[in-house]
Design a protein around this motif. Structure first.
Motif, PDB file in Angstrom:
ATOM      1  N   MET A  94      43.688  38.469  43.134  1.00  0.00           N
ATOM      2  CA  MET A  94      42.824  37.330  42.881  1.00  0.00           C
ATOM      3  C   MET A  94      43.683  36.076  42.933  1.00  0.00           C
ATOM      4  O   MET A  94      44.654  35.945  42.193  1.00  0.00           O
ATOM      5  CB  MET A  94      42.190  37.467  41.503  1.00  0.00           C
ATOM      6  CG  MET A  94      41.214  36.373  41.193  1.00  0.00           C
ATOM      7  SD  MET A  94      40.490  36.666  39.583  1.00  0.00           S
ATOM      8  CE  MET A  94      40.356  35.002  39.010  1.00  0.00           C
ATOM      9  N   PHE A  95      43.327  35.175  43.850  1.00  0.00           N
ATOM     10  CA  PHE A  95      44.158  34.000  44.094  1.00  0.00           C
ATOM     11  C   PHE A  95      43.774  32.842  43.180  1.00  0.00           C
ATOM     12  O   PHE A  95      42.657  32.775  42.668  1.00  0.00           O
ATOM     13  CB  PHE A  95      44.037  33.564  45.563  1.00  0.00           C
ATOM     14  CG  PHE A  95      44.532  34.614  46.524  1.00  0.00           C
ATOM     15  CD1 PHE A  95      45.880  34.693  46.829  1.00  0.00           C
ATOM     16  CD2 PHE A  95      43.662  35.519  47.106  1.00  0.00           C
ATOM     17  CE1 PHE A  95      46.354  35.666  47.704  1.00  0.00           C
ATOM     18  CE2 PHE A  95      44.117  36.491  47.972  1.00  0.00           C
ATOM     19  CZ  PHE A  95      45.460  36.564  48.285  1.00  0.00           C
ATOM     20  N   ALA A 159      34.986  39.287  39.294  1.00  0.00           N
ATOM     21  CA  ALA A 159      33.992  40.344  39.555  1.00  0.00           C
ATOM     22  C   ALA A 159      34.162  40.905  40.968  1.00  0.00           C
ATOM     23  O   ALA A 159      34.102  42.116  41.180  1.00  0.00           O
ATOM     24  CB  ALA A 159      32.578  39.785  39.377  1.00  0.00           C
ATOM     25  N   ARG A 160      34.393  40.025  41.925  1.00  0.00           N
ATOM     26  CA  ARG A 160      34.576  40.472  43.317  1.00  0.00           C
ATOM     27  C   ARG A 160      35.838  41.329  43.440  1.00  0.00           C
ATOM     28  O   ARG A 160      35.848  42.346  44.127  1.00  0.00           O
ATOM     29  CB  ARG A 160      34.675  39.261  44.254  1.00  0.00           C
ATOM     30  CG  ARG A 160      34.712  39.644  45.727  1.00  0.00           C
ATOM     31  CD  ARG A 160      34.857  38.448  46.620  1.00  0.00           C
ATOM     32  NE  ARG A 160      36.084  37.704  46.341  1.00  0.00           N
ATOM     33  CZ  ARG A 160      36.408  36.557  46.930  1.00  0.00           C
ATOM     34  NH1 ARG A 160      35.582  36.002  47.799  1.00  0.00           N
ATOM     35  NH2 ARG A 160      37.535  35.949  46.638  1.00  0.00           N
ATOM     36  N   SER A 161      36.898  40.917  42.741  1.00  0.00           N
ATOM     37  CA  SER A 161      38.161  41.673  42.793  1.00  0.00           C
ATOM     38  C   SER A 161      38.022  43.057  42.159  1.00  0.00           C
ATOM     39  O   SER A 161      38.658  44.005  42.586  1.00  0.00           O
ATOM     40  CB  SER A 161      39.264  40.909  42.063  1.00  0.00           C
ATOM     41  OG  SER A 161      39.447  39.645  42.633  1.00  0.00           O
ATOM     42  N   LEU A 162      37.203  43.150  41.105  1.00  0.00           N
ATOM     43  CA  LEU A 162      37.058  44.418  40.384  1.00  0.00           C
ATOM     44  C   LEU A 162      35.992  45.332  40.993  1.00  0.00           C
ATOM     45  O   LEU A 162      35.943  46.523  40.671  1.00  0.00           O
ATOM     46  CB  LEU A 162      36.707  44.147  38.916  1.00  0.00           C
ATOM     47  CG  LEU A 162      37.826  43.545  38.058  1.00  0.00           C
ATOM     48  CD1 LEU A 162      37.261  43.076  36.718  1.00  0.00           C
ATOM     49  CD2 LEU A 162      38.946  44.561  37.835  1.00  0.00           C
ATOM     50  N   ALA A 163      35.140  44.780  41.862  1.00  0.00           N
ATOM     51  CA  ALA A 163      33.997  45.544  42.388  1.00  0.00           C
ATOM     52  C   ALA A 163      34.449  46.823  43.099  1.00  0.00           C
ATOM     53  O   ALA A 163      33.788  47.857  43.005  1.00  0.00           O
ATOM     54  CB  ALA A 163      33.175  44.675  43.329  1.00  0.00           C
ATOM     55  N   LEU A 170      45.966  42.135  40.772  1.00  0.00           N
ATOM     56  CA  LEU A 170      47.010  41.119  40.693  1.00  0.00           C
ATOM     57  C   LEU A 170      46.357  39.759  40.539  1.00  0.00           C
ATOM     58  O   LEU A 170      45.466  39.408  41.308  1.00  0.00           O
ATOM     59  CB  LEU A 170      47.859  41.147  41.972  1.00  0.00           C
ATOM     60  CG  LEU A 170      48.434  42.513  42.368  1.00  0.00           C
ATOM     61  CD1 LEU A 170      49.130  42.441  43.712  1.00  0.00           C
ATOM     62  CD2 LEU A 170      49.385  43.034  41.297  1.00  0.00           C
ATOM     63  N   LEU A 171      46.792  38.997  39.556  1.00  0.00           N
ATOM     64  CA  LEU A 171      46.193  37.682  39.289  1.00  0.00           C
ATOM     65  C   LEU A 171      47.275  36.610  39.409  1.00  0.00           C
ATOM     66  O   LEU A 171      48.232  36.601  38.630  1.00  0.00           O
ATOM     67  CB  LEU A 171      45.578  37.652  37.890  1.00  0.00           C
ATOM     68  CG  LEU A 171      44.516  38.714  37.622  1.00  0.00           C
ATOM     69  CD1 LEU A 171      44.994  39.670  36.538  1.00  0.00           C
ATOM     70  CD2 LEU A 171      43.211  38.108  37.197  1.00  0.00           C
ATOM     71  N   ASP A 172      47.139  35.743  40.403  1.00  0.00           N
ATOM     72  CA  ASP A 172      48.138  34.717  40.651  1.00  0.00           C
ATOM     73  C   ASP A 172      47.684  33.395  40.026  1.00  0.00           C
ATOM     74  O   ASP A 172      46.782  32.743  40.554  1.00  0.00           O
ATOM     75  CB  ASP A 172      48.332  34.563  42.170  1.00  0.00           C
ATOM     76  CG  ASP A 172      49.462  33.605  42.502  1.00  0.00           C
ATOM     77  OD1 ASP A 172      50.212  33.231  41.585  1.00  0.00           O
ATOM     78  OD2 ASP A 172      49.586  33.210  43.675  1.00  0.00           O
ATOM     79  N   GLU A 173      48.297  33.020  38.887  1.00  0.00           N
ATOM     80  CA  GLU A 173      47.933  31.789  38.166  1.00  0.00           C
ATOM     81  C   GLU A 173      46.399  31.637  38.119  1.00  0.00           C
ATOM     82  O   GLU A 173      45.855  30.618  38.531  1.00  0.00           O
ATOM     83  CB  GLU A 173      48.539  30.553  38.870  1.00  0.00           C
ATOM     84  CG  GLU A 173      50.046  30.566  38.990  1.00  0.00           C
ATOM     85  CD  GLU A 173      50.770  30.047  37.764  1.00  0.00           C
ATOM     86  OE1 GLU A 173      50.107  29.753  36.758  1.00  0.00           O
ATOM     87  OE2 GLU A 173      51.999  29.950  37.811  1.00  0.00           O
TER      88      GLU A 173
END
Length: 375
Positions: A94-95, A159-163, A170-173
Protein backbone atom coordinates in the motif's frame (compact mmCIF):
# COMPACT_ATOMS: atom_id res chain seq x y z
CA UNK A 1 -8.46 -14.65 32.70
CA UNK A 2 -4.77 -14.15 31.90
CA UNK A 3 -4.07 -12.79 28.46
CA UNK A 4 -1.21 -14.45 26.59
CA UNK A 5 1.43 -12.02 25.46
CA UNK A 6 2.09 -12.02 21.72
CA UNK A 7 5.86 -12.57 21.41
CA UNK A 8 6.62 -15.30 18.83
CA UNK A 9 10.20 -13.97 18.50
CA UNK A 10 10.87 -15.27 22.02
CA UNK A 11 9.76 -18.82 21.12
CA UNK A 12 12.60 -20.87 19.55
CA UNK A 13 9.96 -23.26 18.12
CA UNK A 14 8.26 -20.52 16.07
CA UNK A 15 9.13 -20.34 12.37
CA UNK A 16 9.49 -16.80 10.99
CA UNK A 17 7.24 -15.76 8.09
CA UNK A 18 9.95 -13.49 6.64
CA UNK A 19 13.69 -14.10 6.84
CA UNK A 20 16.32 -11.65 5.67
CA UNK A 21 19.56 -13.64 5.52
CA UNK A 22 22.75 -11.58 5.11
CA UNK A 23 20.99 -9.29 2.63
CA UNK A 24 23.02 -6.60 0.88
CA UNK A 25 21.64 -4.20 -1.71
CA UNK A 26 23.89 -1.96 -3.76
CA UNK A 27 22.99 0.76 -6.24
CA UNK A 28 26.25 1.15 -8.15
CA UNK A 29 28.91 1.90 -5.53
CA UNK A 30 26.32 2.94 -2.90
CA UNK A 31 25.36 0.29 -0.31
CA UNK A 32 21.71 0.85 0.65
CA UNK A 33 21.38 -2.33 2.78
CA UNK A 34 24.48 -3.73 4.44
CA UNK A 35 24.60 -7.47 5.30
CA UNK A 36 21.24 -7.39 7.11
CA UNK A 37 19.74 -10.41 8.89
CA UNK A 38 16.27 -10.16 10.45
CA UNK A 39 13.24 -12.40 11.13
CA UNK A 40 9.62 -11.21 11.08
CA UNK A 41 6.83 -13.45 12.39
CA UNK A 42 3.28 -14.20 11.33
CA UNK A 43 0.64 -11.78 12.67
CA UNK A 44 3.32 -9.23 13.59
CA UNK A 45 2.88 -5.51 13.06
CA UNK A 46 6.55 -4.78 12.36
CA UNK A 47 7.81 -1.20 11.97
CA UNK A 48 10.90 -0.12 10.05
CA UNK A 49 11.84 3.23 11.55
CA UNK A 50 14.61 5.58 10.60
CA UNK A 51 15.57 8.84 8.91
CA UNK A 52 15.36 9.39 5.14
CA UNK A 53 17.95 7.36 3.27
CA UNK A 54 18.50 4.75 6.02
CA UNK A 55 17.36 1.85 3.77
CA UNK A 56 13.90 1.13 5.17
CA UNK A 57 12.03 1.64 1.85
CA UNK A 58 14.68 -0.42 0.00
CA UNK A 59 14.00 -3.31 2.43
CA UNK A 60 10.29 -3.04 1.71
CA UNK A 61 10.77 -2.85 -2.08
CA UNK A 62 12.93 -5.98 -1.99
CA UNK A 63 10.18 -7.80 -0.05
CA UNK A 64 7.63 -6.71 -2.66
CA UNK A 65 9.93 -7.78 -5.53
CA UNK A 66 10.45 -4.30 -6.99
CA UNK A 67 14.19 -4.46 -6.21
CA UNK A 68 16.53 -7.42 -6.55
CA UNK A 69 18.84 -8.53 -3.76
CA UNK A 70 22.55 -8.00 -4.54
CA UNK A 71 23.73 -10.59 -2.01
CA UNK A 72 21.96 -12.88 0.49
CA UNK A 73 18.42 -14.26 0.56
CA UNK A 74 14.88 -13.19 1.44
CA UNK A 75 12.59 -16.08 2.39
CA UNK A 76 8.82 -15.82 2.67
CA UNK A 77 7.21 -18.80 4.45
CA UNK A 78 10.45 -20.73 3.80
CA UNK A 79 10.51 -19.99 0.05
CA UNK A 80 13.38 -18.05 -1.53
CA UNK A 81 11.84 -15.02 -3.23
CA UNK A 82 14.72 -14.40 -5.66
CA UNK A 83 12.97 -15.91 -8.70
CA UNK A 84 9.38 -15.02 -7.75
CA UNK A 85 8.00 -11.99 -9.66
CA UNK A 86 6.05 -9.35 -7.67
CA UNK A 87 2.61 -10.41 -8.98
CA UNK A 88 3.14 -14.01 -7.83
CA UNK A 89 4.18 -13.18 -4.26
CA UNK A 90 1.65 -13.50 -1.41
CA UNK A 91 2.48 -9.87 -0.68
CA UNK A 92 0.58 -6.64 -1.25
CA UNK A 93 1.90 -3.11 -0.98
CA UNK A 94 0.00 0.00 0.00
CA UNK A 95 1.64 3.19 -1.22
CA UNK A 96 1.76 6.59 0.45
CA UNK A 97 -0.20 8.11 -2.46
CA UNK A 98 -2.91 5.36 -2.12
CA UNK A 99 -2.94 5.10 -5.98
CA UNK A 100 -6.75 4.78 -6.21
CA UNK A 101 -8.45 4.82 -9.62
CA UNK A 102 -10.26 8.18 -9.72
CA UNK A 103 -12.88 7.03 -12.28
CA UNK A 104 -13.89 3.94 -10.26
CA UNK A 105 -16.18 3.89 -7.22
CA UNK A 106 -14.96 2.76 -3.80
CA UNK A 107 -16.58 -0.65 -4.41
CA UNK A 108 -14.91 -1.01 -7.84
CA UNK A 109 -11.52 0.06 -6.47
CA UNK A 110 -11.68 -2.69 -3.85
CA UNK A 111 -12.90 -5.25 -6.42
CA UNK A 112 -10.23 -4.40 -9.01
CA UNK A 113 -7.58 -6.94 -7.98
CA UNK A 114 -10.18 -9.67 -7.41
CA UNK A 115 -11.60 -9.20 -10.93
CA UNK A 116 -8.10 -9.55 -12.36
CA UNK A 117 -7.78 -12.83 -10.47
CA UNK A 118 -11.05 -13.89 -12.15
CA UNK A 119 -12.75 -14.58 -8.82
CA UNK A 120 -16.34 -15.89 -9.27
CA UNK A 121 -18.90 -13.08 -8.96
CA UNK A 122 -20.66 -14.36 -5.82
CA UNK A 123 -17.32 -14.79 -4.00
CA UNK A 124 -16.12 -11.41 -5.24
CA UNK A 125 -19.27 -9.62 -4.05
CA UNK A 126 -19.02 -11.25 -0.62
CA UNK A 127 -15.32 -10.41 -0.30
CA UNK A 128 -15.77 -6.73 -1.26
CA UNK A 129 -18.70 -6.41 1.17
CA UNK A 130 -16.56 -7.98 3.91
CA UNK A 131 -13.75 -5.45 3.22
CA UNK A 132 -16.24 -2.56 3.26
CA UNK A 133 -17.52 -3.73 6.66
CA UNK A 134 -14.01 -4.20 8.01
CA UNK A 135 -12.99 -0.66 7.06
CA UNK A 136 -16.42 0.86 7.90
CA UNK A 137 -16.98 2.13 4.35
CA UNK A 138 -20.37 0.54 3.52
CA UNK A 139 -22.05 3.96 3.21
CA UNK A 140 -19.44 5.17 0.72
CA UNK A 141 -19.37 2.15 -1.60
CA UNK A 142 -20.80 4.03 -4.61
CA UNK A 143 -18.77 7.21 -4.19
CA UNK A 144 -15.69 8.11 -6.20
CA UNK A 145 -12.37 8.77 -4.37
CA UNK A 146 -12.68 12.58 -4.78
CA UNK A 147 -16.07 12.48 -2.99
CA UNK A 148 -14.64 11.10 0.27
CA UNK A 149 -12.14 12.40 2.85
CA UNK A 150 -8.40 11.68 3.06
CA UNK A 151 -8.89 9.26 5.95
CA UNK A 152 -11.61 7.38 4.03
CA UNK A 153 -9.38 7.17 0.93
CA UNK A 154 -6.68 5.70 3.15
CA UNK A 155 -9.16 3.02 4.27
CA UNK A 156 -10.18 2.26 0.65
CA UNK A 157 -6.51 1.68 -0.22
CA UNK A 158 -6.21 -0.60 2.83
CA UNK A 159 -9.38 -2.55 1.92
CA UNK A 160 -8.14 -3.01 -1.65
CA UNK A 161 -4.75 -4.23 -0.40
CA UNK A 162 -6.36 -6.73 1.99
CA UNK A 163 -9.05 -7.97 -0.43
CA UNK A 164 -6.73 -10.57 -1.97
CA UNK A 165 -5.89 -11.92 1.52
CA UNK A 166 -2.10 -11.51 1.27
CA UNK A 167 0.15 -13.24 3.82
CA UNK A 168 1.99 -9.97 4.12
CA UNK A 169 0.95 -6.33 3.70
CA UNK A 170 3.60 -3.66 3.21
CA UNK A 171 2.66 -0.10 4.16
CA UNK A 172 4.92 2.70 2.93
CA UNK A 173 4.38 5.83 5.08
CA UNK A 174 0.62 5.08 4.88
CA UNK A 175 -0.52 7.94 7.11
CA UNK A 176 1.86 10.64 5.87
CA UNK A 177 -0.85 12.57 4.01
CA UNK A 178 -3.23 12.79 6.99
CA UNK A 179 -3.38 15.59 9.56
CA UNK A 180 -2.18 14.84 13.11
CA UNK A 181 -5.59 14.16 14.72
CA UNK A 182 -6.78 11.94 11.87
CA UNK A 183 -3.42 10.16 11.80
CA UNK A 184 -3.75 9.27 15.47
CA UNK A 185 -7.30 7.95 15.01
CA UNK A 186 -6.25 5.96 11.93
CA UNK A 187 -3.32 4.35 13.77
CA UNK A 188 -5.79 2.62 16.11
CA UNK A 189 -7.99 1.59 13.17
CA UNK A 190 -4.96 0.06 11.46
CA UNK A 191 -4.11 -1.93 14.60
CA UNK A 192 -7.71 -3.10 14.90
CA UNK A 193 -7.88 -4.22 11.26
CA UNK A 194 -4.50 -5.95 11.48
CA UNK A 195 -5.67 -7.87 14.55
CA UNK A 196 -8.99 -8.88 12.95
CA UNK A 197 -7.44 -10.11 9.69
CA UNK A 198 -4.33 -11.71 11.24
CA UNK A 199 -2.28 -10.43 8.29
CA UNK A 200 1.37 -9.65 8.92
CA UNK A 201 1.92 -5.90 8.48
CA UNK A 202 5.31 -4.31 7.81
CA UNK A 203 5.17 -0.51 7.99
CA UNK A 204 7.84 1.94 6.89
CA UNK A 205 7.78 5.24 8.76
CA UNK A 206 10.05 8.04 9.98
CA UNK A 207 7.42 9.02 12.60
CA UNK A 208 8.61 7.68 15.98
CA UNK A 209 5.22 8.19 17.64
CA UNK A 210 3.47 6.23 14.89
CA UNK A 211 5.83 3.25 15.12
CA UNK A 212 5.60 3.22 18.93
CA UNK A 213 1.79 3.24 18.75
CA UNK A 214 1.11 0.55 16.15
CA UNK A 215 4.00 -1.90 16.19
CA UNK A 216 4.54 -5.18 18.03
CA UNK A 217 8.26 -4.60 17.37
CA UNK A 218 10.24 -1.66 16.04
CA UNK A 219 13.45 -1.93 14.02
CA UNK A 220 15.46 1.30 14.28
CA UNK A 221 17.60 1.67 11.15
CA UNK A 222 20.60 3.77 10.18
CA UNK A 223 22.79 3.65 7.07
CA UNK A 224 21.50 0.30 5.79
CA UNK A 225 21.68 -1.51 9.12
CA UNK A 226 19.24 -2.34 11.89
CA UNK A 227 20.66 -0.80 15.08
CA UNK A 228 18.09 -2.29 17.49
CA UNK A 229 14.94 -4.41 17.23
CA UNK A 230 12.65 -4.56 20.25
CA UNK A 231 9.13 -3.92 21.52
CA UNK A 232 8.25 -0.18 21.68
CA UNK A 233 8.60 -0.01 25.49
CA UNK A 234 12.06 -1.66 25.37
CA UNK A 235 13.22 0.68 22.59
CA UNK A 236 12.12 3.67 24.69
CA UNK A 237 13.19 2.51 28.15
CA UNK A 238 16.24 0.41 27.24
CA UNK A 239 17.87 1.88 24.12
CA UNK A 240 20.89 -0.12 22.95
CA UNK A 241 22.88 2.91 21.79
CA UNK A 242 23.02 6.70 21.86
CA UNK A 243 21.63 6.75 18.32
CA UNK A 244 18.47 4.87 19.36
CA UNK A 245 18.06 6.89 22.59
CA UNK A 246 18.38 10.13 20.65
CA UNK A 247 16.17 9.07 17.72
CA UNK A 248 13.21 7.94 19.86
CA UNK A 249 11.49 10.66 21.86
CA UNK A 250 13.13 13.38 23.91
CA UNK A 251 16.26 12.57 25.90
CA UNK A 252 19.03 14.18 27.96
CA UNK A 253 22.49 12.76 27.27
CA UNK A 254 25.15 13.36 29.94
CA UNK A 255 28.70 12.37 29.04
CA UNK A 256 31.22 11.36 31.70
CA UNK A 257 33.79 8.88 32.96
CA UNK A 258 32.58 5.68 34.67
CA UNK A 259 33.84 4.50 38.06
CA UNK A 260 32.52 1.27 39.64
CA UNK A 261 30.41 1.64 42.79
CA UNK A 262 28.77 -1.50 44.14
CA UNK A 263 27.66 -4.62 42.25
CA UNK A 264 25.97 -3.09 39.19
CA UNK A 265 26.35 0.57 40.09
CA UNK A 266 28.57 3.22 38.56
CA UNK A 267 29.47 6.80 39.32
CA UNK A 268 29.58 8.97 36.23
CA UNK A 269 32.03 11.85 36.69
CA UNK A 270 30.51 14.40 34.35
CA UNK A 271 32.23 17.66 35.38
CA UNK A 272 35.44 18.55 37.20
CA UNK A 273 34.81 19.29 40.88
CA UNK A 274 31.09 18.38 40.69
CA UNK A 275 29.41 15.52 42.57
CA UNK A 276 29.25 12.50 40.16
CA UNK A 277 25.86 11.18 39.06
CA UNK A 278 25.03 7.60 40.06
CA UNK A 279 23.40 4.95 37.90
CA UNK A 280 22.72 1.21 37.80
CA UNK A 281 23.22 -0.93 34.70
CA UNK A 282 23.61 -4.62 33.82
CA UNK A 283 26.37 -3.55 31.36
CA UNK A 284 29.97 -4.08 32.40
CA UNK A 285 32.01 -0.93 31.99
CA UNK A 286 35.77 -0.76 32.41
CA UNK A 287 37.15 1.58 35.04
CA UNK A 288 37.69 5.08 33.68
CA UNK A 289 35.97 4.49 30.33
CA UNK A 290 33.79 7.10 28.64
CA UNK A 291 30.08 6.50 29.31
CA UNK A 292 26.79 8.30 28.86
CA UNK A 293 23.61 8.55 30.92
CA UNK A 294 20.52 8.83 28.68
CA UNK A 295 17.60 10.06 30.76
CA UNK A 296 14.09 10.96 29.64
CA UNK A 297 12.72 14.39 30.73
CA UNK A 298 9.67 12.85 32.44
CA UNK A 299 11.98 10.82 34.74
CA UNK A 300 13.45 14.02 36.23
CA UNK A 301 11.67 15.72 39.15
CA UNK A 302 11.68 19.51 39.53
CA UNK A 303 11.51 21.01 43.04
CA UNK A 304 12.14 24.27 44.87
CA UNK A 305 14.20 22.72 47.66
CA UNK A 306 16.90 20.09 47.55
CA UNK A 307 15.25 16.65 47.94
CA UNK A 308 16.57 14.83 51.02
CA UNK A 309 16.68 11.28 49.75
CA UNK A 310 17.57 11.68 46.05
CA UNK A 311 20.82 10.00 44.99
CA UNK A 312 21.12 12.32 42.02
CA UNK A 313 20.32 16.00 42.45
CA UNK A 314 21.65 19.19 40.93
CA UNK A 315 20.70 22.86 41.20
CA UNK A 316 20.11 24.89 38.04
CA UNK A 317 18.31 27.86 36.54
CA UNK A 318 15.24 27.70 34.25
CA UNK A 319 16.18 29.24 30.90
CA UNK A 320 13.16 28.16 28.86
CA UNK A 321 9.67 26.69 29.31
CA UNK A 322 7.56 24.87 26.72
CA UNK A 323 3.88 24.63 27.71
CA UNK A 324 2.36 21.65 25.85
CA UNK A 325 -1.11 21.57 27.38
CA UNK A 326 -0.88 18.23 29.17
CA UNK A 327 2.68 18.90 30.32
CA UNK A 328 5.35 21.55 30.70
CA UNK A 329 8.97 21.07 29.70
CA UNK A 330 11.56 23.06 31.65
CA UNK A 331 14.99 23.70 30.13
CA UNK A 332 17.29 24.01 33.13
CA UNK A 333 20.91 25.15 32.85
CA UNK A 334 23.15 23.42 35.37
CA UNK A 335 26.74 24.32 36.33
CA UNK A 336 29.17 23.77 33.48
CA UNK A 337 26.70 25.11 30.90
CA UNK A 338 24.79 21.84 30.29
CA UNK A 339 21.02 22.25 29.73
CA UNK A 340 18.75 19.50 31.09
CA UNK A 341 15.12 19.07 30.05
CA UNK A 342 12.64 18.06 32.75
CA UNK A 343 8.91 17.49 32.31
CA UNK A 344 6.01 17.84 34.72
CA UNK A 345 2.41 16.83 34.08
CA UNK A 346 -0.19 19.62 34.22
CA UNK A 347 -2.77 17.73 36.24
CA UNK A 348 -4.75 20.71 37.51
CA UNK A 349 -6.65 23.05 35.22
CA UNK A 350 -5.61 26.70 35.32
CA UNK A 351 -3.38 26.24 38.33
CA UNK A 352 -0.66 28.87 38.61
CA UNK A 353 2.53 27.56 37.12
CA UNK A 354 4.83 26.82 40.05
CA UNK A 355 8.06 27.75 38.25
CA UNK A 356 8.91 30.46 35.78
CA UNK A 357 11.86 31.78 33.78
CA UNK A 358 15.10 32.51 35.72
CA UNK A 359 13.87 30.53 38.78
CA UNK A 360 16.48 28.42 40.53
CA UNK A 361 15.27 24.84 40.94
CA UNK A 362 16.56 21.42 41.95
CA UNK A 363 16.50 18.53 39.49
CA UNK A 364 16.57 15.00 40.86
CA UNK A 365 16.21 11.42 39.61
CA UNK A 366 16.60 7.86 40.84
CA UNK A 367 19.41 5.37 40.41
CA UNK A 368 17.57 3.49 37.63
CA UNK A 369 15.96 6.46 35.85
CA UNK A 370 18.65 6.70 33.16
CA UNK A 371 20.16 4.17 30.75
CA UNK A 372 23.95 3.86 30.88
CA UNK A 373 25.36 3.62 27.34
CA UNK A 374 28.84 3.23 25.92
CA UNK A 375 28.30 4.77 22.48
Amino acid sequence: MTQTVFAPWEDPGEKPLIQFKNVTKRFGSFTAIDNLTQDIYEREFFALLGPSGCGKTTMMRMLAGFEEVTEGQILLAGQDMARVPPNERAVNMMFQSYALFPHLSVWENIAFGLKRKKMPKSELDARVDEMLRLTRLERFARRKPHQISGGQRQRVALARSLARAPKLLLLDEPLGALDKKLRQDTQFELMDIQEKTGTTFVIVTHDQEESMTVASRVAVMDEGQIIQVATPDKIYEEPASLYVADFIGDVNIIEGIATKSGEDGYKINWSEGKEPFQAKTPRTLSEGQKAYIAIRPEKIAVSQDKPDSALNSIKGKIVDIAYLGNMSTYHVEIPGGLTIKAQTANTRRLSRRSFTWEDEVWLSWTLTAGSVLER
